[in-house]
Each structure stands twice: as C-alpha cells, then as structure tokens.
Design a protein around this motif. Structure first.
Motif, PDB file in Angstrom:
ATOM      1  N   VAL A  86      -8.074   9.578  -6.783  1.00  0.00           N
ATOM      2  CA  VAL A  86      -8.700  11.096  -6.355  1.00  0.00           C
ATOM      3  C   VAL A  86      -7.653  11.700  -6.107  1.00  0.00           C
ATOM      4  CG1 VAL A  86      -8.492  11.225  -4.148  1.00  0.00           C
ATOM      5  CG2 VAL A  86      -8.980   9.292  -4.468  1.00  0.00           C
ATOM      6  N   MET A  87      -6.493  11.972  -6.320  1.00  0.00           N
ATOM      7  CA  MET A  87      -5.785  13.205  -6.600  1.00  0.00           C
ATOM      8  C   MET A  87      -6.047  14.418  -8.409  1.00  0.00           C
ATOM      9  SD  MET A  87      -3.875  12.594  -4.106  1.00  0.00           S
ATOM     10  CE  MET A  87      -2.925  14.304  -4.256  1.00  0.00           C
TER      11      MET A  87
ATOM     12  N   VAL B 196      -3.617  -0.132  -7.960  1.00  0.00           N
ATOM     13  CA  VAL B 196      -4.142   0.330  -6.611  1.00  0.00           C
ATOM     14  C   VAL B 196      -4.000   2.020  -7.128  1.00  0.00           C
ATOM     15  CG1 VAL B 196      -3.811   0.767  -4.315  1.00  0.00           C
ATOM     16  CG2 VAL B 196      -4.895  -1.235  -5.063  1.00  0.00           C
ATOM     17  N   HIS B 197      -2.529   2.201  -7.351  1.00  0.00           N
ATOM     18  CA  HIS B 197      -1.886   2.918  -7.817  1.00  0.00           C
ATOM     19  C   HIS B 197      -2.761   4.677  -8.608  1.00  0.00           C
ATOM     20  CE1 HIS B 197       0.061   2.032 -11.421  1.00  0.00           C
ATOM     21  NE2 HIS B 197      -0.175   3.433 -11.768  1.00  0.00           N
ATOM     22  N   SER B 198      -3.239   3.670  -9.903  1.00  0.00           N
ATOM     23  CA  SER B 198      -4.274   4.588 -10.155  1.00  0.00           C
ATOM     24  C   SER B 198      -5.353   4.725  -9.584  1.00  0.00           C
ATOM     25  CB  SER B 198      -4.110   3.234 -11.860  1.00  0.00           C
ATOM     26  OG  SER B 198      -3.365   3.358 -11.990  1.00  0.00           O
ATOM     27  N   LEU B 199      -6.386   3.939  -8.878  1.00  0.00           N
ATOM     28  CA  LEU B 199      -6.894   4.987  -7.463  1.00  0.00           C
ATOM     29  C   LEU B 199      -7.019   5.679  -6.935  1.00  0.00           C
ATOM     30  CD1 LEU B 199      -8.493   1.325  -6.269  1.00  0.00           C
ATOM     31  CD2 LEU B 199      -9.607   2.846  -7.725  1.00  0.00           C
ATOM     32  N   VAL B 200      -5.467   6.063  -6.787  1.00  0.00           N
ATOM     33  CA  VAL B 200      -5.003   6.677  -5.830  1.00  0.00           C
ATOM     34  C   VAL B 200      -4.503   8.134  -6.887  1.00  0.00           C
ATOM     35  CG1 VAL B 200      -2.999   8.177  -4.918  1.00  0.00           C
ATOM     36  CG2 VAL B 200      -3.567   5.514  -4.411  1.00  0.00           C
TER      37      VAL B 200
ATOM     38  N   LEU C 244       0.765  -1.492   0.109  1.00  0.00           N
ATOM     39  CA  LEU C 244      -0.613   0.356   0.143  1.00  0.00           C
ATOM     40  C   LEU C 244       0.336   1.345   0.116  1.00  0.00           C
ATOM     41  CD1 LEU C 244      -2.718   0.754   0.439  1.00  0.00           C
ATOM     42  CD2 LEU C 244      -2.807   1.580   2.597  1.00  0.00           C
TER      43      LEU C 244
ATOM     44  N   GLY D 245       1.137   6.379  -6.725  1.00  0.00           N
ATOM     45  CA  GLY D 245      -0.330   7.440  -7.078  1.00  0.00           C
ATOM     46  C   GLY D 245      -0.127   9.038  -7.232  1.00  0.00           C
ATOM     47  N   ILE D 246       0.609   9.624  -6.245  1.00  0.00           N
ATOM     48  CA  ILE D 246       0.839  10.771  -6.000  1.00  0.00           C
ATOM     49  C   ILE D 246       2.001  11.376  -6.699  1.00  0.00           C
ATOM     50  CG2 ILE D 246       1.764  12.589  -4.278  1.00  0.00           C
ATOM     51  CD1 ILE D 246       0.502  10.857  -1.911  1.00  0.00           C
TER      52      ILE D 246
ATOM     53  N   ASP E 176       2.020   1.909  -3.936  1.00  0.00           N
ATOM     54  CA  ASP E 176       1.264   2.566  -4.280  1.00  0.00           C
ATOM     55  C   ASP E 176       0.721   3.865  -3.930  1.00  0.00           C
ATOM     56  OD1 ASP E 176       1.329   0.092  -6.033  1.00  0.00           O
ATOM     57  OD2 ASP E 176      -0.513  -0.930  -4.859  1.00  0.00           O
ATOM     58  N   ILE E 177       0.116   4.198  -2.417  1.00  0.00           N
ATOM     59  CA  ILE E 177      -0.093   5.407  -2.719  1.00  0.00           C
ATOM     60  C   ILE E 177       0.948   7.095  -2.909  1.00  0.00           C
ATOM     61  CG2 ILE E 177      -0.164   6.811  -0.421  1.00  0.00           C
ATOM     62  CD1 ILE E 177      -1.509   5.068   0.728  1.00  0.00           C
TER      63      ILE E 177
END
Length: 576
Positions: free
Chosen positions: A334-335, A327-331, A20, A27-28, A23-24
């Motif tokens: 959100v951004m 999951v990094h794409s979901l972050v 996690l 993603g950012i 991935d976070i």
C-alpha cells in the motif's frame, strides 16, 4: 491440502487482532527503508530507478499467499540485482542492443521463475545444503566488492569501462584526474551520514531520511548547476501487465544465468527465513519456498520487473519494528503504491550520487567481520574457503563464483571424508568408557588389544587410507598386538570397495598372527556385510554389538591363556 500450497491463507485464518498494530508499524517502517533501497538496486541492475518500486508489488503479494516465512521481505535485493546486470549485459549482444535491456531483464525474471517452479516440481529443495556457511560468507564478500566497483562511476561522475572487475578498477584509476569533485563530495557526505544515522538511531529509516535531505539540499542550493545529476523523470502510476517478446533472446543462452540467480536467490530465502524461524515454532518448507520464489519472479517478469529474492536487512528491520505475519508486507505494498501515485516529484530530485553512496553503504554491510573472525578461529581451512570464494566471485564473476563455491564445498567435504581423524582407544583412570589416547595423558591401552576408531564412513575414496592408518597404528603400538578391534560406531555407511579393504586388512593382520574383530556393529552395517562373506571370514563370534563386550571377550581369552586379566582393562569391564 490447499493450506499446504497456500500457507498465507491458512495463517490469515488464524490471524489475531492483537498482531495488527505491530504489522502496520513494521510495514510503514520497512516501506520507508525500502523505497530508496530498491531504487538503488534497480540502478545496480542497469534499469531505471522506478523499476525497483515496480518489482516490489507482485512478488510481495504472491509471497503473502505462497510463502512459509512470517517475516521474510521479498523483492529486489543487491545480489540478484548485480547478477541481473551481469546476465543482461552478456545477453544484450544477442538481443540487439541496449534498447532491449528492460525486455531482457523481464525475460530473465520469467526464466528464473520457471527454473524455481521446475525445482519445486522435482523437489530440489535439498540443494541448499551445497552452500556451506563459509562459502556464503565469502560469496557475500565478493558480491560486496563487485557492488562497490559497480558504483565507482556514479559517485565520481566518471565513465568507467571494462569487461571484468579488475579492468574496471584499472580504468577508474586511470581517470582519477577527471573526477567530478562536487559529485564525489556529495557521495562522501551521504555515505558518512548513512553510517552516522545507523549508529545513532538504527531503528529509524535512515536511508530514506538521508536521501530526502540530499534531495532537498540539491534543490534548495541549486546544485544541479554544478553538474550534479539526479534521477530525472519518474513514470507515474503502476506497472502494466505486458508479455515480453520471447524472441528477443535465445532461451538456452539465458538458462545458465537464470539457474545461477535461482540458486543464489533460493539459498538466500532459505537461510534468512530459517534464521528468523529458529526458536519461534515456524517451519520453513524449502520446496514450498521454491514455488513461492518461482511464482514471484514469474509474475514480476510480466509486470516489467527483474529477478528478485529476499532482503536480509529489510527482514531484520521488520522484525525489530514488530512484524508478526506477512500482513506487514501488504502494508508495504500500500505504501509503495502511494509513492508511485503521488511521490514522483520527490523521487525525481534524488541525486544519483546519493543512490551510488547508498549502494556502497549496503555493500559494506554485507561484509561480516565478526563472522569472518569466528570462521578463522574455528578452522583455518574454512577461512581459506571463505577467502577463496570471495576471490572467485571478484575474478570470475557472479556465475563463475557460484560454480567455484559449490565445487569448493564439495571438494572440502571429500577432503574431510577421505582424511578423517583416526585414533587408538584406551582407558583413562576415573573416566568412564574408552577414549582416544591423545585426549588423556594418563590413558593406557589394554595389553595386547588395539582398539581402533576411524571417524568417517568407509567407501571407495578413503578405503586405502583406512587400511594404511590401521596398519600404521599396529606398527606404532608400544606392545605386541594380539587383537585388532575395530570400533565401527562412525562407520555407518560402506560400499563394496570398503568391504574388500576390510577383508584385506583382516588378511594382513592374520598373517601377522593378529586376530581381527569388530565392535559397535549396527544391524544395518551387519546386513550389508553378511552377503559379501566378510562376516564368515572374520567369524561371527568376533562381531560384537558393543565395545565393552568386545573388550570383555578379549580379556576372557587372554585370562584363559595367561591365567590373569590383561593390564589396562578396568575390573568393571571384565566383571560386570
């Protein structure tokens, strides 16, 4: 079965908590790089910059569930953006005018989605094999040049016209005296800063940092008073679901553009996905990728977007930042939503000259000089294919360039198959087995035996060439030929025209008193030859499974006739 069509859900079931953090962060990092990039790509496509942000949301969400790559970053991309501009521009005359631009772009995304889904149902994933590496490199060079030309007006504040790339360049050169120097200066400074940041700190979101600095400078020093243009008002909020007017443009007129974008976008997805799956235990399913790309584009068309594919640069960035799964794409989603809801005033101050410079920067990154050098060192013909493909894209446009590239790849394949390497084999002292006489200076043929190898399947296009090569080898032999032994290890495929050519060669040789024989004849080839009567013409005793058994059979017959073994044959062959 359901995990086969929803691989993202299966991956989520096996998700590990330790992934996690990576991935976070990834993603950012990707989101910081993506925001200015996709805005610039929307501008390339001829749409408002905010549409680039809208076009991220649905594709990334859908690919999370349907995609088979853990790292691929889906969304607006330079190639498909440029192809969208070309396609929509050509379709607008039928649609009624520039006010329908966004409508036609959304319809084009839906059409691309439908083409990809039809390809998935027909299991057409194998089509990616039509684009060789040299073709793709040349194609990217051509796209880069088109991208640079498309931004000449934005970085100089000139109105550039032209119905082709070279006409746009000529029109630009004719208007150089009217360049808006403040705009050009800002573009140049931004371009230099992009290179410097990428060189000094390649892992930082340099694009966003440079554009934020450019926007701040424009605001603080009131550079708009000097005529510098900015993006202007950015709509707040998220894109709304809307069904485009299907009657805006004729479906059959749109189809060629949709097919072209689908082929290029799909090829890009597969190549990038496989590059990041290599050695990591991932399997990229080409047909499932067709479904994922098709669904992403289909959804994008209903959310006021435009055709999308994958971004190699964002994929690289996410991987370097520690991405482990989608999951990094979901972050990222959100951004981007946060940007659309709260960061509108910041986006409005982005100078269009800076976005133009960013597009030029991205274009230059598509030109892979080390790869071009590698291709040139490998084979001159592949360098010619690379450069010819680049020229075709520039001269004939994106769609014409794609067709030219595929045709060129097929022609090059046919050229290599119809003109393969053919050689005569012999024995070299101290080297096991038989090898080409050209490979070893001290290699010698077996006295009276010509062992011939033709390094390609034999079929209608090269059958005559095969016979000519074989007869030339007989005529150029240093000693009289008694046996012609065809080493058929590379002749794995054959058609009826080739069988007739083999029989013609056999007849020609026998008229000269030369016995025709074959070695390394696999069972598949034998079963194809047997019904034609060719095996009976040759004689079953002259068809050998291995090369040593063929040479030994000749040596035994030679010894029976002459009372000695032929010169040039090793003792371990005749006395195993």
């Amino acid at each position: 079965m359901w995990e086969r069509f929803l691989p993202g859900v299966g991956a989520l079931k096996r998700y590990e908590r330790a992934w996690l953090g990576g991935d976070i962060v990834a993603g950012i990092t990707v989101a910081a790089y993506l925001v200015p990039q996709v805005m610039a790509y929307a501008v390339i496509a001829g749409l408002p910059a905010v549409v680039g942000l809208w076009a991220v949301l649905a594709p990334m969400f859908i690919y999370f569930f349907l995609g088979t790559s853990r790292k691929l970053s889906i969304g607006p991309e330079s190639t498909t953006a440029l192809m969208t501009a070309a396609g929509v521009g050509a379709l607008l005359s039928a649609a009624g005018g520039p006010e329908y631009y966004a409508e036609v772009a959304a319809l084009l995304a839906i059409a691309v989605g439908v083409v990809c889904i039809v390809g998935f149902l027909a299991r057409l994933g194998f089509l990616t094999t039509l684009l060789s590496r040299p073709v793709l490199i040349g194609y990217l060079i051509g796209i880069a040049l088109l991208m640079i030309v498309s931004q000449l007006g934005k970085v100089t504040k000139l109105h550039v016209d032209g119905d082709s790339t070279w006409r746009e360049v000529l029109d630009f050169l004719g208007k150089l005296e009217y360049v808006h120097w403040p705009t050009l200066a800002l573009s140049a400074v931004v371009l230099v800063m992009l290179y410097v940041v990428a060189w000094i700190a390649p892992k930082l979101p340099g694009s966003l940092m440079v554009l934020l600095v450019a926007a701040a400078v424009v605001q603080i020093f009131n550079l708009r008073a000097y005529g510098l243009a900015v993006i202007g008002e950015v709509p707040r909020g998220l894109p709304e679901f809307r069904v485009p007017d299907l009657g805006t443009v004729d479906v059959w007129t749109m189809l060629p553009y949709a097919v072209g974008i689908a082929i290029v976008g799909f090829s890009d997805n597969i190549l990038t996905g496989r590059a990041f799956a290599s050695g990591r235990g991932e399997v990229i399913d080409s047909n499932q990728e067709l479904l994922a790309l098709g669904a992403a584009n289909l959804a994008n068309g209903f959310f006021q977007g435009f055709p999308v594919s994958s971004s190699g640069s964002r994929t690289v960035l996410g991987d370097a930042a520690g991405a482990r799964t989608q999951v990094h794409s979901l972050v990222v989603i959100v951004m981007v939503v946060m940007v659309l809801m709260f960061a509108g005033p910041v986006l409005e101050s982005f100078p269009t000259a800076a976005l133009g410079a960013l597009v030029i920067y991205a274009a230059t990154r598509l030109i892979d000089i080390p790869e071009i050098i590698r291709i040139a060192r490998f084979r001159r013909s592949e360098l010619v294919i690379t450069l010819a493909t680049a020229a075709a894209v520039v001269i004939f446009g994106v769609l014409g360039g794609i067709g030219f590239a595929i045709a060129l790849s097929i022609l090059d394949l046919l050229r290599r198959i119809t003109r393969p390497y053919a050689d005569v084999l012999g024995y070299a002292p101290g080297v096991p087995g038989m090898h080409s006489l050209d490979d070893y200076e001290d290699a010698r043929p077996v006295d009276g035996l010509l062992v011939f190898r033709y390094d390609a399947p034999i079929f209608f296009a090269n059958a005559d060439g095969f016979v000519q090569h074989a007869m030339r080898a007989v005529e150029e032999s240093e000693t009289p030929v008694q046996w012609f032994l065809l080493n058929a290890e590379a002749n794995t495929e054959i058609d009826l025209t080739a069988v007739d050519a083999l029989d013609e060669l056999r007849a020609k040789l026998e008229r000269r008193g030369i016995k025709f024989a074959m070695a390394r004849v696999k069972q598949d080839l034998y079963r194809r030859l047997e019904p034609t009567g060719f095996i009976d013409h040759v004689g079953r005793d002259y068809i050998f499974e291995t090369l040593p058994t063929g040479v030994r059979a000749y040596a035994n017959r030679y010894q029976a006739r002459h009372g000695r073994w032929p010169d040039g044959v090793p003792r371990e062959v005749v006395e195993p």
